[in-house]
Design a protein around this motif. Structure first.
Motif, mmCIF file in Angstrom:
data_model
loop_
_atom_site.group_PDB
_atom_site.id
_atom_site.type_symbol
_atom_site.label_atom_id
_atom_site.label_comp_id
_atom_site.label_asym_id
_atom_site.label_seq_id
_atom_site.Cartn_x
_atom_site.Cartn_y
_atom_site.Cartn_z
ATOM 1 N N ALA A 59 0.894 -1.251 -0.030
ATOM 2 C CA ALA A 59 0.054 0.052 0.049
ATOM 3 C C ALA A 59 0.873 1.421 0.029
ATOM 4 O O ALA A 59 0.509 2.170 -0.914
ATOM 5 N N VAL A 60 2.101 1.197 0.835
ATOM 6 C CA VAL A 60 2.670 2.359 1.040
ATOM 7 C C VAL A 60 3.747 2.484 -0.314
ATOM 8 O O VAL A 60 4.014 3.397 -0.793
ATOM 9 N N GLY A 61 4.136 1.175 -0.823
ATOM 10 C CA GLY A 61 5.372 1.347 -1.873
ATOM 11 C C GLY A 61 4.686 1.444 -3.018
ATOM 12 O O GLY A 61 5.787 1.717 -4.176
ATOM 13 N N GLN A 62 3.474 1.406 -3.744
ATOM 14 C CA GLN A 62 3.191 1.342 -4.748
ATOM 15 C C GLN A 62 2.542 2.897 -5.235
ATOM 16 O O GLN A 62 1.466 2.749 -6.099
ATOM 17 N N GLU A 63 2.962 3.724 -4.881
ATOM 18 C CA GLU A 63 2.339 5.228 -5.059
ATOM 19 C C GLU A 63 0.917 5.170 -4.994
ATOM 20 O O GLU A 63 0.060 5.954 -5.622
ATOM 21 N N SER A 67 -2.537 8.416 -5.590
ATOM 22 C CA SER A 67 -3.458 8.025 -6.929
ATOM 23 C C SER A 67 -4.833 8.551 -6.561
ATOM 24 O O SER A 67 -5.136 9.394 -5.268
ATOM 25 N N VAL A 68 -5.530 8.750 -7.469
ATOM 26 C CA VAL A 68 -6.692 9.456 -7.456
ATOM 27 C C VAL A 68 -7.565 8.741 -6.711
ATOM 28 O O VAL A 68 -8.401 9.492 -6.009
ATOM 29 N N THR A 69 -7.525 7.387 -6.723
ATOM 30 C CA THR A 69 -8.603 6.604 -5.854
ATOM 31 C C THR A 69 -8.041 5.528 -4.900
ATOM 32 O O THR A 69 -7.988 4.312 -5.119
ATOM 33 N N PRO A 70 -7.145 6.253 -3.988
ATOM 34 C CA PRO A 70 -6.626 5.620 -2.950
ATOM 35 C C PRO A 70 -7.258 4.265 -2.157
ATOM 36 O O PRO A 70 -6.729 3.224 -1.935
ATOM 37 N N GLY A 71 -8.382 4.643 -1.900
ATOM 38 C CA GLY A 71 -9.349 3.691 -1.221
ATOM 39 C C GLY A 71 -9.601 2.405 -1.956
ATOM 40 O O GLY A 71 -9.423 1.300 -1.361
ATOM 41 N N GLN A 73 -7.968 1.275 -4.433
ATOM 42 C CA GLN A 73 -6.599 0.789 -4.495
ATOM 43 C C GLN A 73 -6.397 -0.320 -3.395
ATOM 44 O O GLN A 73 -5.915 -1.393 -3.311
ATOM 45 N N VAL A 74 -6.271 0.384 -2.062
ATOM 46 C CA VAL A 74 -5.924 -0.423 -1.089
ATOM 47 C C VAL A 74 -6.921 -1.705 -0.959
ATOM 48 O O VAL A 74 -6.549 -2.658 -0.474
ATOM 49 N N VAL A 75 -8.222 -1.599 -1.211
ATOM 50 C CA VAL A 75 -9.242 -2.674 -1.414
ATOM 51 C C VAL A 75 -8.655 -3.726 -2.489
ATOM 52 O O VAL A 75 -8.777 -4.873 -2.060
ATOM 53 N N LYS A 76 -8.243 -3.133 -3.464
ATOM 54 C CA LYS A 76 -7.744 -4.180 -4.470
ATOM 55 C C LYS A 76 -6.415 -5.174 -3.958
ATOM 56 O O LYS A 76 -6.393 -6.335 -4.191
ATOM 57 N N ILE A 77 -5.485 -4.195 -3.216
ATOM 58 C CA ILE A 77 -4.630 -4.859 -2.697
ATOM 59 C C ILE A 77 -4.880 -5.896 -1.668
ATOM 60 O O ILE A 77 -4.380 -7.015 -1.469
ATOM 61 N N VAL A 78 -5.654 -5.782 -0.733
ATOM 62 C CA VAL A 78 -6.240 -6.473 0.310
ATOM 63 C C VAL A 78 -6.818 -7.845 -0.492
ATOM 64 O O VAL A 78 -6.523 -8.733 -0.089
ATOM 65 N N HIS A 79 -7.785 -7.563 -1.507
ATOM 66 C CA HIS A 79 -8.229 -8.518 -2.119
ATOM 67 C C HIS A 79 -7.074 -9.619 -2.779
ATOM 68 O O HIS A 79 -7.130 -10.824 -2.602
#
Ligand code: GDP
Length: 296
Positions: A59-63, A67-71, A73-79
């Protein structure tokens, strides 16, 4: 399964997706809540630690934060990380090109092993058009042999007759010989269970493994027992070469800790899940779909 985890993670992500930008502190707060949610779901502590550390790095390492939709993106990373934790790709039961395939089922008494043997027989017969033979290796409990025979009648699959006094490894060999002679594709070996693990049981499953050389050795474990199911898998793995896990009673397990930790701790995939007492209540385990379900 995963009801409470789903609810808790849902709240975390709802909070995250509302904010337009995220800073490291937001991520830290969210990760803290993810950690609590996983621990409450009875996931093994080392698995939770690794999970949260990986999420943080991603989450911290991938910019993500810029990003415009950080929330989202975090959900995608968790998924993605959840699907990995659950085992990544779906794993099927492997059948030999040249039959018969021997599949050995091991596990503690009461884990659902005999019922699962019947369920797998039904599934192989109906979905994969396999000719299946089942054999009970529980020489001490005639009730277990009767139970398997009755399951055989119910699903229309043959069961090897038991001969009094015959040891488990000899039953396994006789089942395989019958299969080869009479054109069975798959032999399901329902090994004896015990209330707890003891050396005698381990010696017995080792002997059967050596005699039958199974393509699959499936541990049947009760999802409701949480981390005990994972420990049982580790113990069996020290004796035999497990190829996969069948988790039973997933229908009654609201937490899902065994399913979430099993792959990571044992290195073995969950291949099937039992979702009820009926003989068709057996499903393939799809890590990706389950990750989707957990994240709503
Ligand atoms: P074994 O001693 O390991 O052979 O266990 P059994 O096959 O006799 O199962 C013990 C009990 O668990 C039986 O009442 C089964 O109907 C029940 N059972 C097995 N699998 C499942 C499952 O996936 N869901 C539910 N709800 N019950 C199950």
């Amino acid at each position: 399964m995963f009801d409470s985890l789903q609810e808790r993670l849902g709240k975390v992500f709802e909070g995250l997706s509302k904010v337009g930008t995220l800073n490291e502190k937001d991520v830290d707060n969210a990760l803290r809540e993810v950690r609590v949610a996983l621990l409450e779901a009875d996931v093994a502590l080392p698995v939770v630690k690794q999970f949260v550390a990986d999420l943080r790095e991603r989450a911290v390492g991938q910019e993500v934060l810029r990003s415009v939709t950080p929330g989202q993106q975090v959900v995608k990373i968790v998924h993605d990380r959840l699907a990995e934790m659950l085992g990544g790709e779906q794993s099927e039961i492997q059948l030999r090109k040249e039959p018969p395939t021997a599949i050995m089922l091991v596990g503690l008494q009461g884990s659902g092993k005999t019922t699962t043997t019947g369920k797998i027989a039904k599934r192989l017969k109906e979905k994969q058009k396999q000719k299946v033979l089942m054999a009970s290796l529980d020489v001490r409990r005639p009730a277990a042999q009767d139970q398997l025979r009755q399951l055989g009648w119910q699903v229309g699959v043959d069961t090897l007759d038991n001969v009094p006094g015959e040891p488990p490894k000899a039953i396994a060999k006789r089942a395989l010989q019958k299969a080869a002679l009479e054109g069975y594709d798959v032999v399901l070996l329902d090994t004896a269970g015990r209330l707890s693990i003891d050396q005698e049981l381990m010696d017995e499953v080792k002997e059967v493994e050596a005699a039958a050389k199974p393509s699959e050795t499936l541990l049947v474990a009760d999802s409701m027992t949480g981390q005990d199911a994972v420990t049982t898998a580790q113990n069996f793995q020290e004796a035999v070469e497990l190829t996969g896990i069948v988790l039973t009673r997933v229908d009654g397990d609201a937490r899902g800790g065994a399913a979430l930790s099993m792959r990571q701790v044992t290195g073995r995939p969950i291949k099937l899940i039992g979702v009820g007492e009926k003989l068709d209540a057996l499903e393939a385990f799809h890590p990706d779909r389950i990750a989707n379900r957990i994240l709503g």
